[in-house]
Design an enzyme around this catalytic site. Sequence first.
Site, PDB file in Angstrom:
ATOM      1  N   VAL A  83       0.850  -1.225   0.180  1.00  0.00           N
ATOM      2  CA  VAL A  83      -0.029   0.082   0.040  1.00  0.00           C
ATOM      3  C   VAL A  83       0.915   1.104   0.005  1.00  0.00           C
ATOM      4  O   VAL A  83       0.912   2.237  -1.241  1.00  0.00           O
ATOM      5  CB  VAL A  83      -0.977   0.442   0.982  1.00  0.00           C
ATOM      6  N   GLY A  84       2.144   1.246   0.100  1.00  0.00           N
ATOM      7  CA  GLY A  84       2.979   2.245   0.697  1.00  0.00           C
ATOM      8  C   GLY A  84       3.459   2.441  -0.619  1.00  0.00           C
ATOM      9  O   GLY A  84       4.004   1.733  -1.344  1.00  0.00           O
ATOM     10  N   ARG A 131       5.853   4.387   8.580  1.00  0.00           N
ATOM     11  CA  ARG A 131       6.973   3.868   7.835  1.00  0.00           C
ATOM     12  C   ARG A 131       8.565   4.993   8.765  1.00  0.00           C
ATOM     13  O   ARG A 131       8.059   5.302   9.602  1.00  0.00           O
ATOM     14  CB  ARG A 131       7.076   4.776   6.657  1.00  0.00           C
ATOM     15  N   ASP A 146       6.701  -1.182  13.892  1.00  0.00           N
ATOM     16  CA  ASP A 146       6.930  -2.353  13.095  1.00  0.00           C
ATOM     17  C   ASP A 146       8.026  -2.051  11.927  1.00  0.00           C
ATOM     18  O   ASP A 146       7.769  -2.782  11.552  1.00  0.00           O
ATOM     19  CB  ASP A 146       5.574  -2.699  12.756  1.00  0.00           C
ATOM     20  N   HIS A 188       8.998  -5.906  10.142  1.00  0.00           N
ATOM     21  CA  HIS A 188       8.221  -5.259   9.580  1.00  0.00           C
ATOM     22  C   HIS A 188       7.233  -6.302   9.026  1.00  0.00           C
ATOM     23  O   HIS A 188       7.385  -6.673   7.802  1.00  0.00           O
ATOM     24  CB  HIS A 188       8.988  -4.586   7.962  1.00  0.00           C
ATOM     25  N   ILE A 189       6.039  -6.806  10.286  1.00  0.00           N
ATOM     26  CA  ILE A 189       5.589  -8.067   9.585  1.00  0.00           C
ATOM     27  C   ILE A 189       3.916  -7.775   9.845  1.00  0.00           C
ATOM     28  O   ILE A 189       3.090  -8.641   9.638  1.00  0.00           O
ATOM     29  CB  ILE A 189       5.785  -8.709  10.149  1.00  0.00           C
ATOM     30  N   GLY A 190       4.035  -5.561   9.918  1.00  0.00           N
ATOM     31  CA  GLY A 190       2.293  -5.578   9.629  1.00  0.00           C
ATOM     32  C   GLY A 190       1.505  -6.259   8.280  1.00  0.00           C
ATOM     33  O   GLY A 190       0.562  -6.148   9.178  1.00  0.00           O
ATOM     34  N   SER A 191       1.704  -6.141   7.261  1.00  0.00           N
ATOM     35  CA  SER A 191       0.696  -7.400   6.594  1.00  0.00           C
ATOM     36  C   SER A 191       0.574  -8.625   6.621  1.00  0.00           C
ATOM     37  O   SER A 191       0.381  -9.889   5.770  1.00  0.00           O
ATOM     38  CB  SER A 191       1.029  -6.486   5.038  1.00  0.00           C
TER      39      SER A 191
HETATM   40  C1  DGY Z   1       3.093  -2.012   2.980  1.00  0.00           C
HETATM   41  O1  DGY Z   1       2.477  -2.275   1.599  1.00  0.00           O
HETATM   42  O2  DGY Z   1       3.515  -0.395   2.626  1.00  0.00           O
HETATM   43  C2  DGY Z   1       3.168  -2.499   4.276  1.00  0.00           C
HETATM   44  O3  DGY Z   1       4.250  -1.666   5.063  1.00  0.00           O
HETATM   45  C3  DGY Z   1       3.521  -3.581   3.613  1.00  0.00           C
HETATM   46  O4  DGY Z   1       3.921  -4.299   5.827  1.00  0.00           O
END
Ligand code: DGY
Length: 320
Positions: free
Chosen positions: A124-125, A238, A262, A286-289
């Site tokens: 998404v970023g 971020r 994260d 960085h395991i957000g998704s």
């Molecule tokens: C994104 O998709 O930007 C997320 O940071 C991935 O974890």
Amino acid sequence: MSFISSAAAGASPILASLLRPSTIVVRSKSKVIQSSSPLLYRNMATQKPKVFVTRPDVPKPAMDLLRERCDVTTWGEERPVPRDYFLKNVSGVDGIFCLVTDRIDAEVLDAAGPQLKVVGTMSVGVDHVDIGAVKSRNIRLGYTPNVLTDATAETTVIVLLSASRRVFEARDELMSGRWGRARGDRLTDAEFVDFDTLCKESDFIICTAALTPDTKEIFNARAFSLMKPNAVFVNSSRGGTVEQDALIKALKTGQIFAAGLDVMTPEPLPVGHELTKLKNCAVLPHIGSATIQARMAMAMLTTRNILAALDGKPMPESLN
Ligand code: DGY
């Protein structure tokens, strides 16, 4: 020898979109032998659009779908593609399937060449993409909003609770035989306020903002100086939104109570980095998704974005 014009009836939408109005392919049997522009090197009988994928471990259904329609080349190791390999192997492709770890800038776009039509990032970023460079070359940019929202929200809550209850510190104590009693704070309600009020009055400050020139290091020494000593700062967007040295100082001096991260700078964080040594900082890689469902949805959406752009159709999720 035969000459095939771009007006050739029956060409698939993808093939048709690959051909400019004046395109003529010169070939002998199945082998292209002569051409006057990069696009003319295509053999219409067999050639599919070329897509370079920057990781080999993208969920298989998304790769299978991409391979049905495209000639896919993939970096072979489960780590970010080295820059020199990327620049060399992206040459001549029609699409790039990338991740947040890949810097997509003018150098990459130029290395790919003028036939490049689409960049699909499985994220998404988009702060790793030079959007101006993409737009100025009329390249489509696909991304993956929404499908990872639940997963990243969960991760945010995990680091928030881990930081506020200092779970990592408690675990360290358990593992080292220094079984103690973790301090903690409680969640409160939330409302919309301006930035300074947010810093001054919040017990929990969660940064989920996209990294842009406006949000770069928005959480700086001044912001931390406004926060309460019991404040828990969480970042799941971020690392660049935070002036990291100022955060480390705020954590060390007790200016704020704890942080849950994260994301950080750099990623991956070097082993033994100061952030990992702070007892009041819960750090995740960085395991957000990183759920199977979210990554699958992101990969499928990236493939669909790329295929739509190659077909000259609206992309499911695009930034241009
Ligand atoms: C994104 O998709 O930007 C997320 O940071 C991935 O974890």
